[in-house]
Write a protein that holds these residues in place. Structure first.
Motif, short mmCIF file in Angstrom:
data_model
loop_
_atom_site.label_atom_id
_atom_site.label_comp_id
_atom_site.label_asym_id
_atom_site.label_seq_id
_atom_site.Cartn_x
_atom_site.Cartn_y
_atom_site.Cartn_z
N THR A 1 -0.61 26.06 17.93
CA THR A 1 -1.41 27.08 18.63
C THR A 1 -0.84 28.50 18.49
OG1 THR A 1 -0.20 26.69 20.70
CG2 THR A 1 -2.22 25.39 20.32
N HIS B 1 -10.17 33.57 16.18
CA HIS B 1 -9.28 33.02 17.21
C HIS B 1 -8.03 33.88 17.42
CE1 HIS B 1 -7.45 31.87 13.42
NE2 HIS B 1 -6.34 31.58 14.07
N ASN B 2 -7.81 34.87 16.53
CA ASN B 2 -6.56 35.62 16.54
C ASN B 2 -6.84 37.11 16.80
OD1 ASN B 2 -4.21 37.08 15.84
ND2 ASN B 2 -3.57 35.52 14.39
#
Length: 579
Positions: A27, A88-89
């Protein structure tokens, strides 16, 4: 292995590091991982707080990846695709969003790991040495250096083409750790810092103060010899001064808050130059009065983030080795050449022989000043470098917006580069302050202004010197040049006579007349890196002689006191780097 430069090897290894961390901590969010001088780092947001004990597991995973012969695959994608790929980043998204809408964005894949990256990289992990890398350290790092943004974890590492090169570098790092000026400063009682009284502010102890005094005296004498006048200016100035100079517009975040004085705003000075300009403007200048060469050891105050502070190398209050030259266009070339020669002379006195020069020219996008002045100034800088027979690199467009410059970088005894001397032309402040001189034709004209630093700042230069010499300062700089040690307490009176005799020649002498055994006193002198330890006993008291232990050298016995003093004075006055 392919023939790739170290920057490419290290940037590729940064991706291997990130790929290994991703396998161990899926993650993790990755920020940036550039190659830097002597290594690379990667900033990341992990689900756990890493400790140095985690390094072996990460290095093992990196070796597994290196052994798979994975290709570094480059792809070009559109901005929308990139935003979707890294949705997602938030760190990658922020970088992508700042790019133009039609930008062609490159990514690199390494197995299951994909990164936003311009490259270049090696072709595959087979081009990287399995034993040629090492993880070195951990640090905290704010996203984009902003203390109000996310705090990330930074892994520092290095990589080389072979294990032998890596081992040599790691040995050098161990030596650097031993030479850390903060450690030596504590061991030799040179300086300290006190967070409770203010971070980033150095306290010079008596032993450090002695060295600083020698440095300052040398600096002043050399400037007077080279045609400079010494000036002294205030530590604070009204806001008008900083508004006119432009500092409040362009540098306010680096200045300390205003203080109210009689209803006026005053600021602690971050620079000396506006004060030198005020002296220039005190009366009308004729071309006959130029050049004006004015030098000052001026203490300035600049805000640095707490995380950027580093011993004497990065502080919030420091004394600049500063000078400004005001001259006519006809004088510029000779003045720049003289400043360059002066810089080389000073640096060589301290033993710096490996010196690189860099010429930075007019920025392509934004600059002030007339085109002919930029050309004249750049030609003068280039001519000075050629006259000095100094090879130099050219940083096209790398000058400040207000003028071109020459930077000199030295290499220390551990192979590190330090940028010290600068000769900087300035077209901005003469315009802002409307500086003039009356030329031969009776017309008011704009002088050239040259900012010039030889050492940079006394604090940083002292830190560099301390590590360069490993605290074993040459005789002329050593805080204690000579330690007198009597063989026993019976000979203290003679030892005192010797100390007085040497002290009369302006040598810095210390007498160890304590109750310890002679060998313990000699050991203490060695620990303090004192250049010369003088041993005196019964035969010496009878004959008027002494024996001398030379730091790292061969002992000399049965020297007459006159011979001893003559030898030490000659070494000190000549500023010899060798004992």
């Amino acid at each position: 292995m392919g023939n790739f430069d170290l920057a490419t090897v290290r940037h590729s290894m940064a991706h291997v590091l990130a790929a290994a961390v991703q396998e161990l901590y899926p993650t993790t969010l990755f920020a940036i991982g550039p190659a830097i001088n002597e290594g690379f780092y990667y900033d990341m947001k992990l689900p756990v707080r890493l400790v140095l004990e985690d390094f072996p597991a990460i290095e093992t995973k990196m070796r597994e990846i290196l052994g798979k012969n994975l290709a570094f695959v480059r792809e070009e994608i559109a901005k929308e695709q990139a935003l979707a790929l890294f949705a997602h980043n938030p760190y990658k998204v922020e970088i992508i969003e700042e790019l133009p809408a039609d930008a062609v964005i490159t990514i690199y894949r390494l197995g299951d790991f994909v990164d936003l990256c311009r490259g270049p990289h090696v072709e595959s992990t087979a081009d990287l040495s399995v034993d040629g890398f090492a993880l070195l350290n951990l640090a905290g790092a704010y996203w984009r250096g902003d203390e109000k943004r996310d705090q990330l974890q930074r892994i520092y590492a290095t990589a080389f083409a072979s294990k032998a090169e890596l081992d040599h570098h790691l040995t050098m790092l161990q030596e650097r750790e031993k030479r850390d000026h903060r450690r030596i400063g504590k061991d030799l009682d040179l300086f300290s810092f006190h967070e409770e009284a203010g971070a980033g502010l150095a306290y010079w102890h008596p032993m450090g103060g002695r060295i600083r005094l020698v440095l300052e005296d040398f600096w002043r004498k050399e400037h007077i010899k080279h045609g400079y006048e010494l000036i002294y200016t205030p530590h604070v100035g009204r806001s008008w001064l900083w508004e006119t100079s432009g500092h409040l517009d362009f540098y306010k975040e680096g200045m300390y808050s205003a203080m109210d004085v009689d209803g006026q705003e005053y600021y602690a000075k971050p620079m000396n130059c506006p004060f030198h300009i005020m002296i220039y403007q005190n009366d009308k200048k004729s071309y006959r009065q130029l050049p004006c060469r004015w030098a000052e050891l001026g203490t300035v105050y600049r805000y640095e983030r707490a995380g950027a502070l580093h011993g004497l190398m990065r502080v919030r209050g420091f004394t600049q080795d500063d000078a400004h030259i005001f001259c006519t266009p006809e004088q510029l070339a000779d003045e720049v050449y003289a400043a360059l020669q002066f810089s080389l002379h000073i640096l060589s006195t301290f033993g710096f022989s490996k010196i690189q020069a860099f010429l930075s020219t007019q920025p392509k996008e934004k600059s002030v000043g007339e085109a002919h002045r930029w050309q004249e100034a750049t030609d003068a800088l280039r001519s000075a470098l050629d006259r000095a027979d100094l090879s130099f690199g050219v940083d096209e467009g790398g000058g400040a917006f207000y003028g071109p410059k020459i930077d000199l970088k030295i290499e220390d005894s551990m192979g590190r580069e330090w940028q010290l001397s600068t000769i900087q032309l300035d077209f901005n402040m003469p315009e802002r302050f409307k500086l003039t001189f009356i030329d031969r034709d009776g017309e008011a004209k704009r002088p050239y202004m040259v900012h010039r630093a030889l050492l940079g700042s006394l604090e940083r230069f002292f830190g560099v010197l301390t590590e360069h010499y490993a605290g074993a300062f040459p005789l002329w700089l050593a805080p204690i040049q000579v330690r007198i040690v009597p063989v026993s307490m019976k000979f203290v009176e003679y030892a005192q006579q010797v100390a007085r005799y040497l002290g009369e020649a302006d040598l810095r002498v210390s007498l160890d007349d304590g109750d310890d055994r002679m060998q313990a006193k000699i050991k203490r002198a060695n620990e303090l890196r004192i250049p010369y330890t003088i041993i005196v006993g019964g035969r010496d008291a009878e004959n008027g002689t002494a024996s001398m232990k030379i730091r790292g050298g061969v002992d000399k016995n049965d020297l007459s006191l006159a011979e001893l003093r003559s030898y030490l004075v000659e070494k000190s006055v000549s500023k010899s780097l060798f004992l």
